[in-house]
Design a protein around this motif. Sequence first.
Motif, PDB file in Angstrom:
ATOM      1  N   TRP A 360      48.381  10.529   9.429  1.00 26.43           N
ATOM      2  CA  TRP A 360      48.108  11.286  10.647  1.00 26.43           C
ATOM      3  C   TRP A 360      49.211  11.038  11.668  1.00 26.43           C
ATOM      4  CZ3 TRP A 360      43.616  14.315  10.664  1.00 26.43           C
ATOM      5  CH2 TRP A 360      42.766  14.101   9.578  1.00 26.43           C
ATOM      6  N   ILE A 361      49.390  12.013  12.532  1.00 24.52           N
ATOM      7  CA  ILE A 361      50.372  11.887  13.606  1.00 24.52           C
ATOM      8  C   ILE A 361      49.631  11.928  14.936  1.00 24.52           C
ATOM      9  CG2 ILE A 361      50.866  14.388  13.632  1.00 24.52           C
ATOM     10  CD1 ILE A 361      53.833  13.553  14.234  1.00 24.52           C
ATOM     11  N   ILE A 362      49.918  10.972  15.776  1.00 29.72           N
ATOM     12  CA  ILE A 362      49.223  10.838  17.063  1.00 29.72           C
ATOM     13  C   ILE A 362      50.205  11.208  18.181  1.00 29.72           C
ATOM     14  CG2 ILE A 362      48.009   9.284  18.637  1.00 29.72           C
ATOM     15  CD1 ILE A 362      48.281   8.433  14.939  1.00 29.72           C
ATOM     16  N   SER A 377      50.770   7.273  11.443  1.00 26.92           N
ATOM     17  CA  SER A 377      49.975   6.150  10.950  1.00 26.92           C
ATOM     18  C   SER A 377      49.038   6.578   9.814  1.00 26.92           C
ATOM     19  CB  SER A 377      49.136   5.555  12.090  1.00 26.92           C
ATOM     20  OG  SER A 377      48.351   4.487  11.605  1.00 26.92           O
ATOM     21  N   SER A 378      48.814   5.639   8.906  1.00 27.61           N
ATOM     22  CA  SER A 378      47.842   5.838   7.823  1.00 27.61           C
ATOM     23  C   SER A 378      46.686   4.859   7.942  1.00 27.61           C
ATOM     24  CB  SER A 378      48.511   5.639   6.455  1.00 27.61           C
ATOM     25  OG  SER A 378      49.527   6.593   6.252  1.00 27.61           O
ATOM     26  N   SER A 379      46.692   4.067   9.024  1.00 26.13           N
ATOM     27  CA  SER A 379      45.684   3.031   9.218  1.00 26.13           C
ATOM     28  C   SER A 379      44.682   3.470  10.280  1.00 26.13           C
ATOM     29  CB  SER A 379      46.350   1.720   9.635  1.00 26.13           C
ATOM     30  OG  SER A 379      45.407   0.793  10.107  1.00 26.13           O
ATOM     31  N   LEU A 380      43.403   3.493   9.941  1.00 28.54           N
ATOM     32  CA  LEU A 380      42.366   3.871  10.898  1.00 28.54           C
ATOM     33  C   LEU A 380      42.309   2.884  12.049  1.00 28.54           C
ATOM     34  CD1 LEU A 380      40.069   5.755  11.675  1.00 28.54           C
ATOM     35  CD2 LEU A 380      38.528   4.373  10.222  1.00 28.54           C
ATOM     36  N   ASN A 381      42.473   1.614  11.762  1.00 27.33           N
ATOM     37  CA  ASN A 381      42.430   0.599  12.822  1.00 27.33           C
ATOM     38  C   ASN A 381      43.596   0.795  13.802  1.00 27.33           C
ATOM     39  OD1 ASN A 381      40.123  -0.667  11.853  1.00 27.33           O
ATOM     40  ND2 ASN A 381      41.284  -2.031  10.493  1.00 27.33           N
ATOM     41  N   THR A 395      45.287  12.082  27.485  1.00 29.24           N
ATOM     42  CA  THR A 395      44.436  12.284  26.318  1.00 29.24           C
ATOM     43  C   THR A 395      45.329  12.263  25.079  1.00 29.24           C
ATOM     44  OG1 THR A 395      44.596  14.692  26.395  1.00 29.24           O
ATOM     45  CG2 THR A 395      42.824  13.676  27.685  1.00 29.24           C
ATOM     46  N   TYR A 396      44.714  12.379  23.895  1.00 25.91           N
ATOM     47  CA  TYR A 396      45.488  12.290  22.663  1.00 25.91           C
ATOM     48  C   TYR A 396      45.162  13.442  21.709  1.00 25.91           C
ATOM     49  CZ  TYR A 396      46.754   7.551  24.057  1.00 25.91           C
ATOM     50  OH  TYR A 396      47.252   6.455  24.733  1.00 25.91           O
ATOM     51  N   ILE A 397      46.166  13.795  20.945  1.00 29.03           N
ATOM     52  CA  ILE A 397      45.997  14.733  19.839  1.00 29.03           C
ATOM     53  C   ILE A 397      46.200  13.952  18.540  1.00 29.03           C
ATOM     54  CG2 ILE A 397      47.089  16.659  18.603  1.00 29.03           C
ATOM     55  CD1 ILE A 397      45.474  17.651  20.904  1.00 29.03           C
ATOM     56  N   ILE A 398      45.212  14.000  17.645  1.00 31.21           N
ATOM     57  CA  ILE A 398      45.346  13.431  16.306  1.00 31.21           C
ATOM     58  C   ILE A 398      45.456  14.602  15.337  1.00 31.21           C
ATOM     59  CG2 ILE A 398      44.314  11.980  14.518  1.00 31.21           C
ATOM     60  CD1 ILE A 398      42.812  10.478  16.652  1.00 31.21           C
ATOM     61  N   GLN A 399      46.547  14.663  14.611  1.00 32.17           N
ATOM     62  CA  GLN A 399      46.830  15.824  13.763  1.00 32.17           C
ATOM     63  C   GLN A 399      47.158  15.372  12.352  1.00 32.17           C
ATOM     64  OE1 GLN A 399      50.392  18.526  14.520  1.00 32.17           O
ATOM     65  NE2 GLN A 399      48.723  19.805  15.324  1.00 32.17           N
ATOM     66  N   LYS A 400      46.615  16.092  11.398  1.00 30.89           N
ATOM     67  CA  LYS A 400      46.868  15.769   9.988  1.00 30.89           C
ATOM     68  C   LYS A 400      48.355  15.969   9.684  1.00 30.89           C
ATOM     69  CE  LYS A 400      45.406  14.790   5.773  1.00 30.89           C
ATOM     70  NZ  LYS A 400      44.614  15.759   5.000  1.00 30.89           N
ATOM     71  N   TYR A 401      48.962  14.929   9.127  1.00 25.45           N
ATOM     72  CA  TYR A 401      50.382  14.990   8.777  1.00 25.45           C
ATOM     73  C   TYR A 401      50.545  15.868   7.543  1.00 25.45           C
ATOM     74  CZ  TYR A 401      55.173  13.192   8.278  1.00 25.45           C
ATOM     75  OH  TYR A 401      56.536  13.065   8.202  1.00 25.45           O
ATOM     76  N   ILE A 402      51.539  16.749   7.574  1.00 22.10           N
ATOM     77  CA  ILE A 402      51.819  17.585   6.394  1.00 22.10           C
ATOM     78  C   ILE A 402      52.450  16.690   5.333  1.00 22.10           C
ATOM     79  CG2 ILE A 402      53.110  19.574   5.528  1.00 22.10           C
ATOM     80  CD1 ILE A 402      52.973  20.724   8.371  1.00 22.10           C
ATOM     81  N   GLN A 403      51.668  16.355   4.312  1.00 24.73           N
ATOM     82  CA  GLN A 403      52.098  15.348   3.346  1.00 24.73           C
ATOM     83  C   GLN A 403      52.965  15.920   2.235  1.00 24.73           C
ATOM     84  OE1 GLN A 403      47.824  13.285   3.411  1.00 24.73           O
ATOM     85  NE2 GLN A 403      49.372  11.953   2.526  1.00 24.73           N
ATOM     86  N   ASN A 404      53.036  17.237   2.164  1.00 26.55           N
ATOM     87  CA  ASN A 404      53.904  17.862   1.144  1.00 26.55           C
ATOM     88  C   ASN A 404      54.932  18.775   1.807  1.00 26.55           C
ATOM     89  OD1 ASN A 404      51.906  19.696   1.969  1.00 26.55           O
ATOM     90  ND2 ASN A 404      52.076  20.861   0.067  1.00 26.55           N
TER      91      ASN A 404
END
Length: 613
Positions: A360-362, A377-381, A395-404
């Motif tokens: 994920w990208i924050i 980051s790949s760590s939930l903690n 505030t924050y945006i958490i976005q799914k990283y394009i893994q491919n």
Amino acid sequence: MESFTRSASVKKNKDKSQTLNHTHLPNVKKKETFLRLKLSSIHTSHNWRNSSLTGIDLTLIREPPSSLIIPPHLFDEYEMNSSYVIISDSKNKTISKKNRKSVQLNTKRENSPDQLKDFAIEGIPSQTHKKVFKRPEFINTVKPRISIVKKTNKPEPHNESSVKEIIFWNWLGMIKTSNGFEIYPHRSQFKYYVGKGNNGSLVNHILKSRFWWTRTDCIEEANFVWTQLKNKTILDLIPSYKNCLEKDLNPLTLDSKIPKTLLNENQETFGFKLILESNSFLNLNKNYFLVADSIKTHNRLPNNNCICNKKEMFKNLKIYYDKVGIDIFDKVPLTFHIETGISDRNFQVFIDSFTEGSTWIIKPGEATNRGKGIKVSSSLNQIKELISRRHENRTYIIQKYIQNPFLINKRKFDIRCYALITSFANQLQGYFFKDGYLRTSCKEFNIKNTQDKFVHLTNDAVQKNHEDYGKYESGNKLSYYDFQKFLNSIGSNVDFFNDIFPQIVDIVKESIACAKNLINEEGKMNSFEILGYDFMIDTNFKVWLIEINTNPCLELGCSYLSKVIPDMLDNSFRIALDPMFPPPESHKRFKPWVKSCNLTNKYILVYSSLSSN
């Protein structure tokens, strides 16, 4: 006796004179003045004295009105033209060309038109009158060149310079028509202000090349203000008008002083059809008549945060896509907006979507650019720790990283594009610039190496700090054509301009549409903004919107950018500035300027808020 004789002689001469008058002179009818027609005989169908242009003759405009707007019904009486002549008094202005022969000038001692309302001279003008009241001359001005039209069956030849002049005025007419305004003729020297930073010297250079503009250090007196950030003071000086613009049902007619085939050929050559043939192009009634000297404009839109702010872009795009029945996550990677840390309801939804090994990208939710504050980051903690760092109004945006992601020689890249949004009265128009570029990273892609920003962030502000910057591509940049060559070299049958480019254009159009009622909700008369769009492509050649930037980087980091960015800026000014602040055609530098300037348009009209398309 002598006195009697003299008296008789006078009487005899008097009788003779009377006899001659009655027998030899014709009957003379009373005539109107040969100096000036009565005002009542001119255009009796329109009461000019009740119009906003009070106290003027039809053929003589004494000075520009002080107000910004002139009622639209006056257009029917004037055939607006960019050229005009100043005669004797510098305040007296009139349109030349077709009306030049009908211009009536007051002599130095003549009273005002109102006082001469019923003035007339009886009888036939004598030779003395003809000598005294000769045809008026142009004094202390450059006499207009009056072309003599010769009757001939052969069309007059057109050289390249004259064709470019006609094409240039057609360009301005096309943009003005699509915005529903006309400009009062002028001979003004406009002033511009350019703030510091982000290659302001380039902006200054492009504006300086327009001979009718001059730079000023006083921001308040400038007609045009260019700054990195919004200047609220300047925006407040731009009036608000929400009067509706209306479509003109008649077909658009442009000045055709050259054969239609030559006109069409040049429109194709100079890229005019990218606008004229757009489904979003409208022919509008000219409801506004602007006095250019009184106009102010800014390179920032009042509420640009509605799409340039990461959290606002996501929110407004989602509202738009939900309304038209499109899943936003087909255009934007899976996204969560977190406002109150780990206690936020959206964060709980994110946890449900989180899987072990996902990346994920924050990002900061508020306006930031140049890669500031972005973490991978790949760590939930670790993600919990990042969003727990509370900052005021953050505030924050958490976005799914394009893994491919699709890679170039094992390195990640993104695509930088430019769009121009113009706002006039109650209409928003969006243009997409055809040329853009790819920004490549310096290091090979590795999804597991989440700590190395040179692997993941392709922003120039980040990559230029690496020792291998420019090692593989000049300035870490590639053109669209270079990218197509790469696709061909790896045996791909994907065509960038047919398969990828249309996806980008659609998303740009949709992003502007989602801001229709937000970006200029105050109804400012005129402003515009150049935006930088960032896209990525996955291995399925699907396009993803990453973010939209206000104040995109204008630095010329390589030879390709030294071509693309100046062209983009100059083209933007030809749309947003030149129609509203046109050059004076009568100026001695006009013809050389038109001859040397680049008239090629690369902007595609993709959106109009008044169009149903």
